[in-house]
Design a protein around this motif. Structure first.
Motif, PDB file in Angstrom:
ATOM      1  N   SER A  28       0.858  -1.185   0.000  1.00  0.00           N
ATOM      2  CA  SER A  28       0.000   0.000   0.000  1.00  0.00           C
ATOM      3  C   SER A  28       0.894   1.235   0.000  1.00  0.00           C
ATOM      4  CB  SER A  28      -0.933  -0.006   1.219  1.00  0.00           C
ATOM      5  OG  SER A  28      -0.247   0.358   2.390  1.00  0.00           O
ATOM      6  N   PRO A  29       0.332   2.432  -0.125  1.00  0.00           N
ATOM      7  CA  PRO A  29       1.188   3.625  -0.172  1.00  0.00           C
ATOM      8  C   PRO A  29       2.103   3.790   1.032  1.00  0.00           C
ATOM      9  CG  PRO A  29      -1.012   4.165  -0.947  1.00  0.00           C
ATOM     10  CD  PRO A  29      -1.075   2.764  -0.429  1.00  0.00           C
ATOM     11  N   THR A  30       1.727   3.266   2.208  1.00  0.00           N
ATOM     12  CA  THR A  30       2.588   3.298   3.393  1.00  0.00           C
ATOM     13  C   THR A  30       2.842   1.871   3.844  1.00  0.00           C
ATOM     14  OG1 THR A  30       0.777   3.384   4.997  1.00  0.00           O
ATOM     15  CG2 THR A  30       1.508   5.484   4.060  1.00  0.00           C
ATOM     16  N   ASP A  31       3.732   1.703   4.826  1.00  0.00           N
ATOM     17  CA  ASP A  31       4.008   0.374   5.374  1.00  0.00           C
ATOM     18  C   ASP A  31       2.892  -0.005   6.342  1.00  0.00           C
ATOM     19  OD1 ASP A  31       6.560  -0.125   4.100  1.00  0.00           O
ATOM     20  OD2 ASP A  31       7.346   1.478   5.382  1.00  0.00           O
ATOM     21  N   ALA A  32       1.702  -0.198   5.779  1.00  0.00           N
ATOM     22  CA  ALA A  32       0.519  -0.408   6.611  1.00  0.00           C
ATOM     23  C   ALA A  32       0.434  -1.817   7.169  1.00  0.00           C
ATOM     24  CB  ALA A  32      -0.744  -0.084   5.810  1.00  0.00           C
ATOM     25  N   LEU A  33       1.185  -2.766   6.619  1.00  0.00           N
ATOM     26  CA  LEU A  33       1.289  -4.100   7.200  1.00  0.00           C
ATOM     27  C   LEU A  33       2.767  -4.468   7.245  1.00  0.00           C
ATOM     28  CD1 LEU A  33      -1.668  -6.212   5.736  1.00  0.00           C
ATOM     29  CD2 LEU A  33      -1.298  -5.533   8.105  1.00  0.00           C
ATOM     30  N   TYR A  34       3.334  -4.454   8.433  1.00  0.00           N
ATOM     31  CA  TYR A  34       4.746  -4.748   8.650  1.00  0.00           C
ATOM     32  C   TYR A  34       4.817  -6.083   9.373  1.00  0.00           C
ATOM     33  CZ  TYR A  34       9.554  -4.040  10.405  1.00  0.00           C
ATOM     34  OH  TYR A  34      10.895  -4.156  10.701  1.00  0.00           O
ATOM     35  N   THR A  35       5.014  -7.161   8.596  1.00  0.00           N
ATOM     36  CA  THR A  35       4.880  -8.490   9.184  1.00  0.00           C
ATOM     37  C   THR A  35       6.020  -8.818  10.145  1.00  0.00           C
ATOM     38  OG1 THR A  35       5.903  -9.400   7.176  1.00  0.00           O
ATOM     39  CG2 THR A  35       3.495  -9.414   7.300  1.00  0.00           C
ATOM     40  N   ARG A  36       7.109  -8.037  10.160  1.00  0.00           N
ATOM     41  CA  ARG A  36       8.140  -8.265  11.171  1.00  0.00           C
ATOM     42  C   ARG A  36       7.628  -7.920  12.570  1.00  0.00           C
ATOM     43  NH1 ARG A  36      13.649  -9.138   9.607  1.00  0.00           N
ATOM     44  NH2 ARG A  36      14.029  -9.109  11.859  1.00  0.00           N
ATOM     45  N   SER A  37       6.459  -7.265  12.657  1.00  0.00           N
ATOM     46  CA  SER A  37       5.870  -7.004  13.978  1.00  0.00           C
ATOM     47  C   SER A  37       5.350  -8.281  14.624  1.00  0.00           C
ATOM     48  CB  SER A  37       4.731  -5.979  13.857  1.00  0.00           C
ATOM     49  OG  SER A  37       3.643  -6.504  13.117  1.00  0.00           O
ATOM     50  N   PHE A  38       5.224  -9.383  13.839  1.00  0.00           N
ATOM     51  CA  PHE A  38       4.888 -10.685  14.414  1.00  0.00           C
ATOM     52  C   PHE A  38       6.206 -11.362  14.779  1.00  0.00           C
ATOM     53  CE2 PHE A  38       1.468  -9.963  11.199  1.00  0.00           C
ATOM     54  CZ  PHE A  38       0.467  -9.658  12.103  1.00  0.00           C
ATOM     55  N   THR A  39       6.495 -11.424  16.069  1.00  0.00           N
ATOM     56  CA  THR A  39       7.820 -11.851  16.515  1.00  0.00           C
ATOM     57  C   THR A  39       7.986 -13.363  16.500  1.00  0.00           C
ATOM     58  OG1 THR A  39       7.855  -9.920  17.966  1.00  0.00           O
ATOM     59  CG2 THR A  39       9.506 -11.603  18.348  1.00  0.00           C
ATOM     60  N   ALA A  40       7.027 -14.096  17.058  1.00  0.00           N
ATOM     61  CA  ALA A  40       7.149 -15.556  17.194  1.00  0.00           C
ATOM     62  C   ALA A  40       5.794 -16.201  16.967  1.00  0.00           C
ATOM     63  CB  ALA A  40       7.699 -15.916  18.573  1.00  0.00           C
ATOM     64  N   PRO A  41       5.350 -16.337  15.703  1.00  0.00           N
ATOM     65  CA  PRO A  41       4.017 -16.889  15.446  1.00  0.00           C
ATOM     66  C   PRO A  41       3.886 -18.341  15.914  1.00  0.00           C
ATOM     67  CG  PRO A  41       4.910 -15.779  13.499  1.00  0.00           C
ATOM     68  CD  PRO A  41       6.029 -15.910  14.478  1.00  0.00           C
ATOM     69  N   ILE A  42       2.740 -18.644  16.532  1.00  0.00           N
ATOM     70  CA  ILE A  42       2.397 -20.024  16.872  1.00  0.00           C
ATOM     71  C   ILE A  42       1.722 -20.683  15.675  1.00  0.00           C
ATOM     72  CG2 ILE A  42       1.042 -21.495  18.419  1.00  0.00           C
ATOM     73  CD1 ILE A  42       1.257 -19.234  20.500  1.00  0.00           C
ATOM     74  N   TRP A  43       0.826 -19.955  15.047  1.00  0.00           N
ATOM     75  CA  TRP A  43       0.194 -20.410  13.808  1.00  0.00           C
ATOM     76  C   TRP A  43      -0.225 -19.199  12.997  1.00  0.00           C
ATOM     77  CZ3 TRP A  43      -4.624 -18.459  13.160  1.00  0.00           C
ATOM     78  CH2 TRP A  43      -5.385 -18.163  14.286  1.00  0.00           C
TER      79      TRP A  43
ATOM     80  N   ALA B  14      -6.516  -3.729  10.209  1.00  0.00           N
ATOM     81  CA  ALA B  14      -5.648  -4.581  11.016  1.00  0.00           C
ATOM     82  C   ALA B  14      -6.075  -4.425  12.467  1.00  0.00           C
ATOM     83  CB  ALA B  14      -4.185  -4.196  10.845  1.00  0.00           C
ATOM     84  N   ALA B  15      -6.476  -5.528  13.079  1.00  0.00           N
ATOM     85  CA  ALA B  15      -6.934  -5.505  14.475  1.00  0.00           C
ATOM     86  C   ALA B  15      -6.059  -6.447  15.280  1.00  0.00           C
ATOM     87  CB  ALA B  15      -8.395  -5.929  14.559  1.00  0.00           C
TER      88      ALA B  15
END
Length: 749
Positions: A331-346, A409-410
């Motif tokens: 998107s025009p900005t970094d509106a989803l930064y998946t590195r914010s998920f540190t240690a996913p369980i699933w 994003a919630a």
């Protein structure tokens, strides 16, 4: 405030839709199509890199390649042909790359996704939706090395993160080389609605004294993006059954040993099982799932200098689960930064693509353990990241020249300590051939608030808005752009990357060029003005007015120099402006085949010391090189350095050094060694504490990649950090990981 922004956004969208509806003008001529020929059921194309199979004699040859670099339209002498075949399972693209001096072909073995401009290679772009908004690309070097990813038209960017199943091979001959690329229909993102509307473009890179880029369709210098003229791919009949299920379990055996100073060592061993699924029930729907993902084989992040900044640093995503639909997520900005998920369980994600609409939704259960960014006008604060569950969705729709999207994003933190919800629309508009506009409005609602100890807890709700607008007008002779960014003090985006809030910022640039000017392929004269101010106090946070030049020439040379004589930054509200005066620049070149890249940057002069709130003599510099002393051995050393002086005495010094060495046993096996060292020293001053930090990391990893789905890793690593001295923590790890594709194993058995 929210109502004003909403009304303004509706007015902008209404004006854009009206303009799009009334836009007129001559449409460019449709480029010549490439026609695919169907194989008979008994014809099997060998993947040996040659075009010797009789079926290639039936496929029409497309010969009309046009040079784009270094001089548009010139006759290069590197004749290139492309042909396409297909069967019920895959598309085959054969390319003949003729070369008047085949002994000069640069064909080193490289790791997957490192087939770059310094090597002879072919790249095939396929847009199976046919809208020329995005395309999957597949690269194959003259050595047989591979790369793939997504090209996005909205910002004319390529993303190597996504990986798709495909097979390829290259073969040399006395006239150049040939390549054959096999892309399964299961790897292509299409819908039944788009049958007959597919698009393709083939490009060739030839690195010699000049670095040529040759394409199967004209891509003029004033094109808004490289996909704008993709040619039709005719003759493809889609298979009746396009569904598939990919099941990829992996098993990791790991032994770890950790120790903190003053404490006994702790040793742990274990077996971790991971499951990755990809299900495609219909051509336009892909579902991804991961359970207990293990990322032990991921590359280490390149160390960055952070000792003289108050803002959080950005790190790129490297984990495979988050790569699908990267073009939709953009998107025009970094509106989803998946590195914010540190240690996913699933994690679970579904992606849908149609001829005019596309969307993706993702759900992640994260153990946390990282940091939550708390942005402010003068820096980024942090809170410890608790475990959380997140649902995020992104939608895109094409309406003529408009691309209208939305995002939500919630993120809800466990133990009922609150949530962070961000949502809003965005817009992309290709106004005409030269002007494009992108805009986004995001609204945040946050109840997970930090306490005095840096922990999140349930607190009073805060709301904030972010309004982003960027316009770029690009012609063959010049480029002008402006970016406006208005971020409210209450805006927070725990699932995006926002390291500054409470500011109104504007960035403007104008540049004009001369092409084929003396020894230069391009020479740009640039003028830039950046300004940001505190929304609450009106104080200037940062301002910078600077001219500069940029040029490119032979041997892949690119260089720039900028004079920052009117730069100022404020370290805190109420603090004085720190007026900087410095010279900055960049330089990159390919000196020789054994020395394929030198990439460097520098800044020297009077620089702001934001911790001491002073302007001081100092410098910043970085350099990265790639060295190939032998064809099978690559070295990539990097160094970053910064220092500041006070009354002739060095008061701040920071260094980050890394070495990445790879020994290529063959195209599918390699041994990689990474060594990193960081150092930070700062002398104490009034209101500034002393710092003496040290860090070192070393790892060795053996990789055998049979295919995208079946990979074996074996490795070991060691790390030690001391902050502050003499306290330390250190750890060591050894692991073996096997990932395999069940369907591939079934076919083998």
């Amino acid at each position: 405030m929210r109502g004003n922004i909403s009304r303004a956004l509706r007015a902008v969208i209404s004006a854009c839709v009206a303009a799009a509806a009334t836009a007129t003008g001559a449409q460019p001529a449709e480029p010549a199509p490439i026609t695919a020929v169907r194989l008979s059921p008994d014809e099997k194309i060998p993947l040996d890199g040659t075009l010797s199979h009789p079926a290639w004699q039936r496929a029409p040859i497309h010969r009309d390649f046009v040079a784009r670099e270094p001089k548009y339209g010139e006759q290069t002498g590197y004749e290139t042909w492309v042909q396409v075949l297909y069967d019920d399972r895959a598309i085959y693209v054969g390319v003949t790359a003729l070369d008047p001096k085949p002994e000069l072909i640069r064909d080193p073995l490289v790791r997957h996704d490192l087939v770059l401009r310094t090597q002879d290679h072919i790249v095939v772009y396929i847009d199976a939706i046919g809208k020329k908004q995005s395309a999957q690309f597949f690269r194959i070097g003259a050595s047989g090395s591979t790369a793939d990813g997504m090209q996005t038209a909205a910002d004319d960017s390529e993303d190597f993160a996504p990986d798709f199943e495909f097979d390829s091979a290259a073969a040399h001959n006395d006239k150049g080389y040939t390549t054959v690329l096999r892309v399964p229909f299961a790897s292509l993102r299409y819908t039944r609605e788009t049958e007959g509307n597919w698009r393709i473009m083939v490009a060739r890179r030839v690195p010699r004294e000049q670095f040529y880029w040759i394409t199967s369709v004209p891509v003029p210098l004033d094109s808004p993006n490289v996909l704008v003229n993709m040619q039709p791919l005719r003759g493809i009949e889609l298979p009746k059954d396009s569904g598939f299920l990919s099941v990829r379990p992996s098993f990791t055996v790991r032994r770890e040993r950790t120790q903190d100073s003053g404490s006994p060592a702790v040793t742990n061993s274990g077996l971790q099982a991971t499951l990755d699924l990809k299900w495609r029930p219909t051509p336009d729907l892909v579902v991804d799932a991961t359970i207990r993902p293990d990322f032990s084989q991921i590359d280490l992040d390149v160390p960055q200098l952070g000792g003289n900044t108050r803002y959080a640093l950005y790190y790129p995503e490297k984990r495979p689960f988050f790569f699908e639909a990267s073009d939709v997520l953009r998107s025009p900005t970094d509106a989803l930064y998946t590195r914010s998920f540190t240690a996913p369980i699933w994690g679970l994600r579904a992606t849908w693509r149609g001829i005019a609409h596309a969307g993706t939704a993702i759900a992640v259960d994260d153990r946390g353990g990282g940091l939550v960014l708390l942005p402010g006008a003068y820096g980024t604060n942090y809170a410890d990241q608790p475990s959380s569950r997140t649902i995020a969705a992104r939608q895109l729709s094409d309406v003529g020249p408009l691309q209208i999207g939305g995002i939500v994003a919630a993120r809800r933190y466990d133990r009922d300590i609150g949530e962070n919800v961000v949502m809003g629309p965005d817009l992309g508009w290709q106004v005409n051939d030269s002007l494009r506009v992108r805009a986004q409005w995001l609204h945040s609602h946050t109840t997970a608030q930090p306490d005095a100890l840096g922990n999140l807890q349930l607190g009073p709700a805060t709301d904030g808005d972010r309004l982003y607008l960027r316009a770029v007008n690009q012609t063959e002779r010049d480029q002008a752009d402006i970016t406006l960014n208005d971020i409210g003090a209450g805006f927070r985006h725990d699932t995006g990357f926002v390291n500054q809030a409470g500011v109104r910022a504007a960035e403007t640039h104008y540049g004009f060029n001369r092409r084929q000017w003396g020894p230069f392929n391009e020479f740009w004269f640039n003028f830039n003005l950046n300004h940001a101010r505190d929304r609450q106090t009106g104080e200037t946070v940062k301002t910078d007015l600077f001219p500069g030049v940029w040029f490119s020439s032979a041997h892949n040379t690119q260089a720039s120099i900028e004079l920052h004589g009117a730069s100022a930054v404020r370290a805190a509200s109420g603090a004085p402006l720190l007026h900087e005066h410095y010279l900055s620049g960049t330089y990159s070149v390919t000196p020789a085949e054994w020395f394929p890249l030198l990439d460097s940057s520098f800044a020297v002069g009077r620089l702001a010391d934001v911790l001491a709130n002073r302007v001081r003599p100092g410098a910043r510099a970085s350099a990265m090189t790639r060295l190939r002393p032998w064809k099978a051995l690559e070295f990539e050393p990097r160094v970053s350095y910064a220092d500041l002086y006070n009354d002739g005495r060095q008061t701040y010094r920071e260094t980050a050094v890394s070495l990445n060495a790879v020994w290529f046993l063959d195209a599918s096996r390699n041994l990689r060694v990474i060594v990193q060292r960081t150092l930070l020293d700062r002398l104490p001053e009034p209101s500034v504490a002393s710092e003496h930090d040290r860090g070192k990391v070393a790892s060795v990893t053996y990789t055998w990649r049979r295919s995208m789905g079946t990979v074996l890793y074996a490795g070991a690593s060691y790390s030690k950090s001391a902050s502050p001295l003499p306290a330390y923590s250190r750890g060591a790890e050894a692991f073996v990981k096997l990932q395999f594709d069940l369907d591939e194993v079934r076919r083998m058995l």
